[in-house]
Scaffold this motif. Structure first.
Motif, PDB file in Angstrom:
ATOM      1  N   LEU A 193      37.100  22.699  32.163  1.00  0.00           N
ATOM      2  CA  LEU A 193      36.761  23.847  31.219  1.00  0.00           C
ATOM      3  C   LEU A 193      36.719  23.172  29.788  1.00  0.00           C
ATOM      4  O   LEU A 193      37.124  22.581  29.304  1.00  0.00           O
ATOM      5  N   GLY A 194      35.523  23.696  29.301  1.00  0.00           N
ATOM      6  CA  GLY A 194      35.398  23.348  27.720  1.00  0.00           C
ATOM      7  C   GLY A 194      36.115  24.365  26.997  1.00  0.00           C
ATOM      8  O   GLY A 194      36.586  25.450  27.536  1.00  0.00           O
ATOM      9  N   PRO A 195      36.264  23.870  25.700  1.00  0.00           N
ATOM     10  CA  PRO A 195      36.833  25.059  24.941  1.00  0.00           C
ATOM     11  C   PRO A 195      36.923  26.121  24.588  1.00  0.00           C
ATOM     12  O   PRO A 195      37.605  27.267  24.386  1.00  0.00           O
ATOM     13  N   ASP A 196      35.416  26.547  24.797  1.00  0.00           N
ATOM     14  CA  ASP A 196      34.710  28.086  24.956  1.00  0.00           C
ATOM     15  C   ASP A 196      34.748  28.599  26.100  1.00  0.00           C
ATOM     16  O   ASP A 196      33.914  29.526  26.331  1.00  0.00           O
ATOM     17  N   GLN A 197      35.153  28.131  27.050  1.00  0.00           N
ATOM     18  CA  GLN A 197      34.870  28.255  28.564  1.00  0.00           C
ATOM     19  C   GLN A 197      35.821  29.365  29.126  1.00  0.00           C
ATOM     20  O   GLN A 197      37.029  29.095  28.753  1.00  0.00           O
ATOM     21  N   ILE A 198      35.321  30.346  30.110  1.00  0.00           N
ATOM     22  CA  ILE A 198      36.655  31.080  30.881  1.00  0.00           C
ATOM     23  C   ILE A 198      36.220  30.925  32.316  1.00  0.00           C
ATOM     24  O   ILE A 198      35.067  30.473  32.778  1.00  0.00           O
ATOM     25  N   VAL A 199      37.030  31.228  33.224  1.00  0.00           N
ATOM     26  CA  VAL A 199      36.821  31.021  34.647  1.00  0.00           C
ATOM     27  C   VAL A 199      36.304  32.220  34.848  1.00  0.00           C
ATOM     28  O   VAL A 199      36.702  33.433  35.084  1.00  0.00           O
ATOM     29  N   THR A 200      35.319  32.197  35.832  1.00  0.00           N
ATOM     30  CA  THR A 200      34.614  33.313  36.666  1.00  0.00           C
ATOM     31  C   THR A 200      35.309  33.932  37.619  1.00  0.00           C
ATOM     32  O   THR A 200      36.052  33.419  38.481  1.00  0.00           O
ATOM     33  N   SER A 201      35.422  35.077  37.766  1.00  0.00           N
ATOM     34  CA  SER A 201      36.215  35.903  38.638  1.00  0.00           C
ATOM     35  C   SER A 201      35.489  37.105  39.407  1.00  0.00           C
ATOM     36  O   SER A 201      35.888  37.416  40.366  1.00  0.00           O
ATOM     37  N   ASN A 202      34.486  37.416  38.712  1.00  0.00           N
ATOM     38  CA  ASN A 202      33.699  38.627  39.227  1.00  0.00           C
ATOM     39  C   ASN A 202      33.199  38.357  40.655  1.00  0.00           C
ATOM     40  O   ASN A 202      33.151  39.319  41.329  1.00  0.00           O
ATOM     41  N   ASN A 203      32.585  37.033  40.674  1.00  0.00           N
ATOM     42  CA  ASN A 203      31.974  36.897  41.606  1.00  0.00           C
ATOM     43  C   ASN A 203      32.769  37.224  43.195  1.00  0.00           C
ATOM     44  O   ASN A 203      32.218  37.659  44.237  1.00  0.00           O
ATOM     45  N   PHE A 204      34.198  36.860  42.902  1.00  0.00           N
ATOM     46  CA  PHE A 204      34.909  36.922  44.050  1.00  0.00           C
ATOM     47  C   PHE A 204      35.362  38.343  44.479  1.00  0.00           C
ATOM     48  O   PHE A 204      35.491  38.857  45.617  1.00  0.00           O
ATOM     49  N   ALA A 205      35.698  39.096  43.112  1.00  0.00           N
ATOM     50  CA  ALA A 205      36.075  40.449  43.356  1.00  0.00           C
ATOM     51  C   ALA A 205      34.835  41.262  44.119  1.00  0.00           C
ATOM     52  O   ALA A 205      34.984  42.116  44.836  1.00  0.00           O
ATOM     53  N   ILE A 206      33.689  41.238  43.604  1.00  0.00           N
ATOM     54  CA  ILE A 206      32.411  41.742  43.998  1.00  0.00           C
ATOM     55  C   ILE A 206      32.119  41.291  45.363  1.00  0.00           C
ATOM     56  O   ILE A 206      31.556  42.430  46.211  1.00  0.00           O
ATOM     57  N   ALA A 207      32.163  40.233  45.659  1.00  0.00           N
ATOM     58  CA  ALA A 207      31.979  39.891  47.099  1.00  0.00           C
ATOM     59  C   ALA A 207      32.746  40.407  47.932  1.00  0.00           C
ATOM     60  O   ALA A 207      32.489  41.077  49.055  1.00  0.00           O
ATOM     61  N   GLY A 208      34.025  40.638  47.575  1.00  0.00           N
ATOM     62  CA  GLY A 208      35.148  41.200  48.413  1.00  0.00           C
ATOM     63  C   GLY A 208      34.881  42.794  48.731  1.00  0.00           C
ATOM     64  O   GLY A 208      35.076  43.117  49.609  1.00  0.00           O
ATOM     65  N   ILE A 209      34.483  43.384  47.684  1.00  0.00           N
ATOM     66  CA  ILE A 209      34.242  44.897  47.669  1.00  0.00           C
ATOM     67  C   ILE A 209      32.885  45.013  48.489  1.00  0.00           C
ATOM     68  O   ILE A 209      32.877  45.823  49.619  1.00  0.00           O
ATOM     69  N   ALA A 210      31.805  44.236  48.527  1.00  0.00           N
ATOM     70  CA  ALA A 210      30.663  44.254  49.159  1.00  0.00           C
ATOM     71  C   ALA A 210      31.190  44.098  50.795  1.00  0.00           C
ATOM     72  O   ALA A 210      30.473  44.731  51.813  1.00  0.00           O
ATOM     73  N   THR A 211      31.954  42.975  51.262  1.00  0.00           N
ATOM     74  CA  THR A 211      32.244  42.856  52.519  1.00  0.00           C
ATOM     75  C   THR A 211      33.073  43.766  52.877  1.00  0.00           C
ATOM     76  O   THR A 211      32.970  44.354  54.283  1.00  0.00           O
ATOM     77  N   GLU A 212      34.125  44.416  52.336  1.00  0.00           N
ATOM     78  CA  GLU A 212      34.950  45.695  52.872  1.00  0.00           C
ATOM     79  C   GLU A 212      33.993  46.922  53.174  1.00  0.00           C
ATOM     80  O   GLU A 212      34.115  47.557  53.985  1.00  0.00           O
ATOM     81  N   ALA A 213      32.904  47.014  52.222  1.00  0.00           N
ATOM     82  CA  ALA A 213      31.969  48.181  52.444  1.00  0.00           C
ATOM     83  C   ALA A 213      30.996  48.126  53.620  1.00  0.00           C
ATOM     84  O   ALA A 213      30.574  48.671  54.183  1.00  0.00           O
TER      85      ALA A 213
END
Length: 402
Positions: A193-213
């Motif tokens: 990670l660069g000093p101005d970066q964050i870890v993406t988390s939305n991909n995993f949550a939204i994929a999970g919601i889509a799968t559950e649906a």
């Protein structure tokens, strides 16, 4: 563009959904959580014959009156091995639960009310005709429509489909949901990670919601803040024959929020942008030719709440669920005071606890839309209508379970 009420936004999304996805046939063992494409009718009756509901003796009711009565045992009927003869006057057949009732017999003398003496059985009491007999078709009959189109199949539905003699089921194809995270600041978990970066988390949550649906998510990765990166992401979604294209972030009005201005030259017909809700105000919805487009906010809580409220019902609509979007909130009691609400509908993360017969929903004191840890600890969302007056602990409230 003015803020759109939540209910209106959901209605417009569901109205824009096309006819359900195509049907495909899958083996019964692969049908769990799939959605039926058509009504399912029984291919046989259950049980297919008159059967015993208890262990005992198959007899004629007339031979038990008056009791006690002595009958001669002429054979045995077990599940899968019926007695091939017929029961006449003064006769009985030893029978076990689930076994076919022999011809001539019309009732079951349970073994608790019988004494066996060699080839004879003594009935200690009389029984009415039909006692402990499951008639053919007692559960369901050939041709009965027992499972309806649009049903999402759980384990108990698979058991019924099997009993109806269906080795395969016609189900809706899983809608393909292409997910594209946007932003130069994002990196994958585990990356340097660069000093101005964050870890993406939305991909995993939204994929999970889509799968559950009931959908099949397609993760297109991360697109940087350039028009070319977004255009390439859209091209990959189209190449994958996605039904829904979901962008994560870039939906607001900042200089680096490019989604709307890049996609409109690519054919985006924007239906609406900005919802009267919190979190999740900068939500976009429209069409890219045949592709449905949903632009979710970048803040994790906003994205996840919007996915629950809008993406999940949209997927269910594409699967032919007649109740898509009709999930009614539950009722609980507030665990703490809440101030007056403004013009937006609030979805407050809250814990749930039971106090006697009451369900207590306690919203967290901090509701910032970037707080993923708070969302992970939440059990439900407390729904507050626009301009709701102050509320006291103990007042009734509406909740949506997470």
């Amino acid at each position: 563009m003015s803020l759109l009420p939540v209910a209106d936004a959901l209605q417009r999304i569901l109205t824009a959904a096309p006819t359900p996805t195509d049907a495909e046939t899958v083996p019964l063992e692969d049908a769990l959580h799939r959605t039926l494409a058509g009504d399912l009718t029984a291919l046989r009756s259950q049980p297919p014959f008159d059967a015993s509901a208890m262990d005992g003796y198959a007899v004629r009711a007339a031979d038990l009156d008056p009791a006690p009565a002595t009958l001669r045992v002429i054979g045995e009927s077990a599940a899968g091995h019926r007695f091939s003869g017929s029961v006449g006057a003064g006769e009985a057949v030893r029978i076990f639960t689930g076994a076919p009732l022999p011809d001539g017999a019309d009732t079951i003398l349970i073994q608790e009310n019988a004494d066996r003496d060699g080839v004879h059985v003594i009935a200690r009491q009389s029984e009415p005709r039909g006692r402990f007999v499951r008639e053919a078709g007692y559960d369901f009959r050939h041709g009965d429509a027992l499972l309806k189109a649009g049903l999402r199949l759980g384990p108990r539905h698979l058991a019924l489909a099997a009993a109806m003699n269906h080795p395969e089921l016609a189900v809706r194809r899983r809608p393909r949901v292409a997910l594209l995270a946007t932003g130069d600041e994002l990196a994958w978990p585990g990356d340097a990670l660069g000093p101005d970066q964050i870890v993406t988390s939305n991909n995993f949550a939204i994929a999970g919601i889509a799968t559950e649906a009931g959908a099949a998510p397609i993760d297109l990765g991360i697109a940087g803040d350039t028009p070319a990166a977004l255009e390439q992401g859209l091209a990959r979604a189209r190449a994958a024959q996605a039904d829904i294209f979901v962008t994560l972030g870039g939906a607001s009005v900042g200089d680096h929020d490019l989604v709307q201005r890049v996609l409109q030259p690519q054919g985006l017909a924007l239906d609406f942008w900005k919802i009267a809700m919190r979190p999740g105000k900068p939500l976009m919805f429209g069409r890219l030719d045949r592709l449905l487009f949903l632009g979710l906010p970048g803040n994790p809580v906003s994205a996840i709440v919007c996915a629950h409220l809008f993406l999940r019902p949209l997927i269910r609509k594409l699967l032919g669920d007649p109740r898509a979007g009709e999930e009614a909130p539950e009722t609980a009691r507030l665990g703490r005071d809440l101030p007056e609400n403004d013009e937006r509908q609030d979805y407050l993360r809250a814990t749930l606890a039971s106090e006697g017969d009451a369900l207590i929903a306690t919203p967290f004191s901090r509701q910032d839309s970037g707080m993923v840890a708070t969302l992970a600890r939440a059990d439900a969302l407390v729904v507050r209508e626009p301009h709701a007056p102050p509320a006291r602990a103990g007042d009734a409230c509406r909740i949506i379970r997470l």
